[in-house]
Design an enzyme around this catalytic site. Structure first.
Site, short mmCIF file in Angstrom:
data_model
loop_
_atom_site.label_atom_id
_atom_site.label_comp_id
_atom_site.label_asym_id
_atom_site.label_seq_id
_atom_site.Cartn_x
_atom_site.Cartn_y
_atom_site.Cartn_z
N HIS A 169 11.01 -0.47 2.51
CA HIS A 169 11.82 -0.72 1.31
C HIS A 169 13.29 -0.95 1.61
O HIS A 169 14.00 -1.50 0.78
CB HIS A 169 11.72 0.47 0.33
N ASP A 293 -0.67 5.99 1.81
CA ASP A 293 -0.64 6.54 0.44
C ASP A 293 -1.67 5.86 -0.46
O ASP A 293 -1.69 6.10 -1.66
CB ASP A 293 0.77 6.48 -0.16
O1 LIG Z 1 5.77 5.48 -0.32
C1 LIG Z 1 6.74 4.79 -0.56
C2 LIG Z 1 7.95 5.29 -1.33
C3 LIG Z 1 7.53 6.07 -2.52
C4 LIG Z 1 8.68 6.28 -3.50
C5 LIG Z 1 9.58 5.30 -3.79
C6 LIG Z 1 10.57 5.50 -4.78
C7 LIG Z 1 10.61 6.69 -5.47
C8 LIG Z 1 9.69 7.70 -5.17
C9 LIG Z 1 8.77 7.50 -4.15
N1 LIG Z 1 7.96 8.48 -3.69
C10 LIG Z 1 7.47 9.51 -4.45
O2 LIG Z 1 7.56 9.53 -5.64
C11 LIG Z 1 6.79 10.57 -3.73
C12 LIG Z 1 6.95 10.74 -2.38
C13 LIG Z 1 6.31 11.81 -1.75
C14 LIG Z 1 5.50 12.66 -2.45
C15 LIG Z 1 5.34 12.45 -3.80
C16 LIG Z 1 4.47 13.35 -4.57
F1 LIG Z 1 5.16 13.89 -5.55
F2 LIG Z 1 3.49 12.58 -5.06
F3 LIG Z 1 3.96 14.28 -3.75
C17 LIG Z 1 5.97 11.44 -4.47
N2 LIG Z 1 6.83 3.52 -0.17
O3 LIG Z 1 5.82 2.98 0.57
ZN LIG Z 2 4.13 3.80 -0.19
#
Ligand SMILES: O=C(CCc1ccccc1NC(=O)c1cccc(C(F)(F)F)c1)NO
Ligand SMILES: [Zn+2]
Length: 406
Positions: A169, A293
């Site tokens: 990202h 994921d």
């Molecule tokens: O995985 C990502 C980023 C995910 C992301 C982007 C922007 C805002 C939030 C996130 N990630 C989460 O919301 C997130 C990350 C780790 C764990 C969790 C959980 F709450 F699901 F455990 C949630 N990109 O490939």
């Molecule tokens: Zn992701």
């Protein structure tokens, strides 16, 4: 009568093989000698693991992945190399000087107000909380991907792996979605020093927007992302109509999917898309971001994949196509399942079959209650109707008819 043939009496033969490494199913001992050019490079260092283990959303994940590979004896079948220590110049090949200077300044974790305003400017506020030693992390994570890419450019191996990379990202001058540096873009730019056409495949649940943005104007890198696409889901880009711009038009491919997709349907979509890419783009190298994921039990609760399903996709491109291949990590928030997945993918490119039981090792208890390598899909509705899939693939096919092989 002749004495019965006693295998034990013979010295351990180094049976020549033809590029495949078969692993003894118990300890993963290398049975067949492989020539180095078809071997696998794995980039690793204790410092890289230590820094990656401080990432707030995947605490200790890097250490779990590495120790599971070690426990399965997979390290013995790979060439383990340390990451480059990248300089600021290496990072400004893609990132802006101001962004890199900011990351360096934030390396000491003094959280003064002055920094607050600076952080907001570079996306380092709420979404990407700065970690202590963030600049050290950035340099080593990017350095690991650059060392892997360098191994392919040098011909040291055909496959190179950095499970601490895949931060897809990050933008030129902004951190995003927990990505502080876009090691994927830096790795692709390194591969472009030797390979004319690079195919980027993004298997993460989220659209690989930072990589697509970096190369949307050029036909020299074809980015293809398979991801969840629905209103309000991060990052919100990656519709099937997002095809690239100018000279890069039709060299950005997006495969937007809905919740609940499982192994078989995903594999079918994957093959129908990438076989067209192979045929009409004829890549000279590939980069695969293997974000985990998408797995059934991930906290993202979106796709319903298993490590076996992802391994089938990877096998389809890495083993069948025999192109220089860079494998990177990415998302994956059920930490033990992410380690299971990347161990499975590592064994796949090595041609090893792994025992179903998780071997005893430092993190063994995290794999309970089953202590098995595979992950089962959960019972959740699959919103990907055949009609939706056919319509999506038809649109992609129509776009791909407009590009000939480079
Ligand atoms: O995985 C990502 C980023 C995910 C992301 C982007 C922007 C805002 C939030 C996130 N990630 C989460 O919301 C997130 C990350 C780790 C764990 C969790 C959980 F709450 F699901 F455990 C949630 N990109 O490939
Ligand atoms: Zn992701």
């Amino acid at each position: 009568p002749l004495k019965p043939f006693n295998r034990q009496a013979l010295p351990r033969l180094k049976r020549r093989s033809f590029g495949a490494t078969r692993c003894d199913s118990t300890t993963g001992d290398k049975i067949n000698q492989v020539s180095s050019s078809s071997g696998v490079v794995y980039v690793h260092s204790e410092q890289l693991i230590r820094l990656c283990d401080t990432l707030l959303k995947v605490p200790k994940r890097a250490g779990m992945v590495h120790s599971l590979l070690e426990a399965y004896g997979l390290l013995q079948n790979m060439t383990v190399l340390p990451p480059h220590r990248t300089t600021k110049e290496d990072l400004t090949v893609f990132h802006s000087q101001d962004f890199v200077d900011c990351l360096e300044r934030l390396n000491q974790e003094d959280d003064s107000e002055k920094n607050e305003e600076l952080k907001q400017q570079f996306g380092l506020g709420y979404d990407c909380p700065t970690i202590p030693h963030v600049f050290d992390f950035v340099c080593l994570a990017a350095g690991a991907t650059l060392r892997a890419a360098q191994a392919l450019v040098n011909g040291e191996s055909r496959v190179a792996i950095n499970w601490c990379g895949g931060w897809h990202h990050a933008k030129r001058d902004e951190a995003s979605g927990f990505c502080y540096v876009n090691d994927v873009v830096l790795g692709i730019l390194k591969l472009r020093e030797k390979f004319d056409r690079v195919l980027y495949l993004d298997l993460d649940l989220h659209h690989g927007d930072g990589v697509e943005d970096a190369f949307c104007y050029t036909p020299k890198v074809l980015t293809c992302s398979f991801h969840k696409y629905c209103p309000g889901f991060f990052p919100g880009t990656g519709s099937v109509d997002d095809v690239g711009i100018g000279k890069g038009k039709f060299y950005s491919v997006n495969v937007p999917l809905k919740d609940g997709i499982q192994d078989n349907q995903y594999f079918s979509v994957f093959c129908r898309v990438v076989d067209q890419l192979k045929q009409c783009y004829n890549p000279s190298a590939i980069v695969v971001q293997c974000g985990a994921d998408t797995l059934a039990d991930d906290p993202m609760q979106s796709f319903n994949m298993t490590p076996t399903g992802l391994a089938r996709c990877l096998h389809h491109v890495v083993s069948a196509w025999q192109l220089p291949t860079l494998l990177l990590g990415g998302g994956g928030y059920r930490l033990a399942n992410t380690a299971r997945c990347w161990a499975n993918l590592t064994a796949t490119v090595l041609g090893c079959r792994l025992p179903a039981e998780i071997p005893e090792h430092e993190h063994f208890l995290e794999y309970g209650p089953d202590y098995q390598l595979d992950v089962s899909p959960t019972h959740r509705p699959n919103l990907n109707t055949d009609e939706y899939i056919e319509k999506t693939i038809a649109a992609i096919t129509e776009n791909l008819e407009k590009i000939s092989d480079g």
